[in-house]
Design an enzyme around this catalytic site. Structure first.
Site, PDB file in Angstrom:
ATOM      1  N   SER A   1       2.143  -4.366  15.318  1.00  0.00           N
ATOM      2  CA  SER A   1       1.810  -3.330  16.296  1.00  0.00           C
ATOM      3  C   SER A   1       0.305  -3.303  16.462  1.00  0.00           C
ATOM      4  O   SER A   1      -0.439  -3.731  15.563  1.00  0.00           O
ATOM      5  CB  SER A   1       2.299  -1.965  15.801  1.00  0.00           C
TER       6      SER A   1
ATOM      7  N   TYR B   1       3.182   4.601   9.146  1.00  0.00           N
ATOM      8  CA  TYR B   1       3.548   3.561  10.113  1.00  0.00           C
ATOM      9  C   TYR B   1       2.399   2.573  10.308  1.00  0.00           C
ATOM     10  O   TYR B   1       2.598   1.355  10.237  1.00  0.00           O
ATOM     11  CB  TYR B   1       3.923   4.196  11.454  1.00  0.00           C
TER      12      TYR B   1
END
Length: 266
Positions: free
Chosen positions: A152, A165
């Site tokens: 990401s 995350y």
């Protein structure tokens, strides 16, 4: 730019998180390129519907394995199942993952640990288990084997309110880049794909109602395959020019400024 198109025809690709979103997008792309598939996710009904769709569109043989990869024995169970079925994996796409949003002190500890088990532990365990098969496929079938890990743009900086995350994706990026280097002489195509927000179920699962500028699944798949089709696949793929500029700007910016900007996004 020199090309060596990724051609998995005649091999088998395993995709985690295949029941929806980016995982399902990879399933369509790899089936179209001629690979048979092993589809792994929790929701059996969605996997079976996807398998039927892929068979009708591309003639693909799909093996459906419903499995919760956050369970401690999930990866050994999956590997044993593949062995029993005599399935060798030539491409591994670790697409399964999720995020949570909120100040860490107020989040559910069990949910955060579950996030780490899926985003980090299961990905690492499965990659270690299947990497010998991937390398063997690369040796026997040039340009047919790949390892794709979904990271990401969150991997490039700490993110208050998405702390676990972002840390998990920083791990995925670093881990994948290291494997890219370790396997560079084997012919295996290795890359970490780094999109920003994508139009999937991610935001609702994370608990966000904030509108974000989202990429399409198709854009993520296209960027991934453009990288895999290069003679030397890059160790990371940042999806979208704006995301690439922002990710690179982080490296040049003061760390406190990066934290402040990231915190204001949630």
């Amino acid at each position: 730019m020199p090309r060596a198109p990724y051609n998995p025809m005649g091999t088998t690709a395993l995709i985690t998180g295949a029941s929806s979103g980016i995982g399902a997008g990879y399933a369509h792309e790899l089936a179209q390129r001629g690979a048979d598939l092993v589809l792994v996710a929790r929701r059996q009904d969605r996997l079976e519907a996807l398998a039927v769709d892929l068979a009708e569109k591309y003639g693909t043989v799909s093996t459906v394995i419903p499995l919760d990869l956050t369970a401690g024995d999930a990866v050994p169970e999956l590997v044993a199942d593949l062995t029993n079925r005599n399935i060798a994996i030539g491409t591994l796409v670790n697409s399964a993952g999720f995020g949570t949003i909120g100040a860490f002190v107020h989040t559910d500890a069990a949910r955060q640990l579950e996030q780490l088990r899926l985003n980090v532990i299961a990905l690492t365990h499965l990659t270690h288990a299947l990497l010998p098969d991937l390398v063997d496929t690369a040796a026997r079938h040039p340009h047919a084997a790949a390892l794709v890990n979904l990271a990401s743009t969150a991997a490039f900086q700490p993110m208050p309110h998405m702390s676990v995350y972002a840390a998990s994706k920083a791990y995925v990026l670093s881990f994948t880049e290291s494997l890219w280097y370790e396997t560079r002489s084997t012919g295996l195509k290795v890359t970490a794909v780094c999109p920003g927000f994508v139009d999937t179920e991610f935001a609702s699962v994370a608990g966000s109602t904030t509108p974000y500028r989202s990429l399409t699944v198709e854009r993520v798949i296209h960027s991934t395959c453009s990288a895999l089709d290069r003679r030397v696949t890059p160790p990371q793929v940042i999806v979208g020019k704006r995301n690439a500029l922002l990710a690179r700007a982080v490296v040049l910016s003061p760390r406190r400024a990066v934290l402040s900007i990231a915190a204001r996004r949630h």
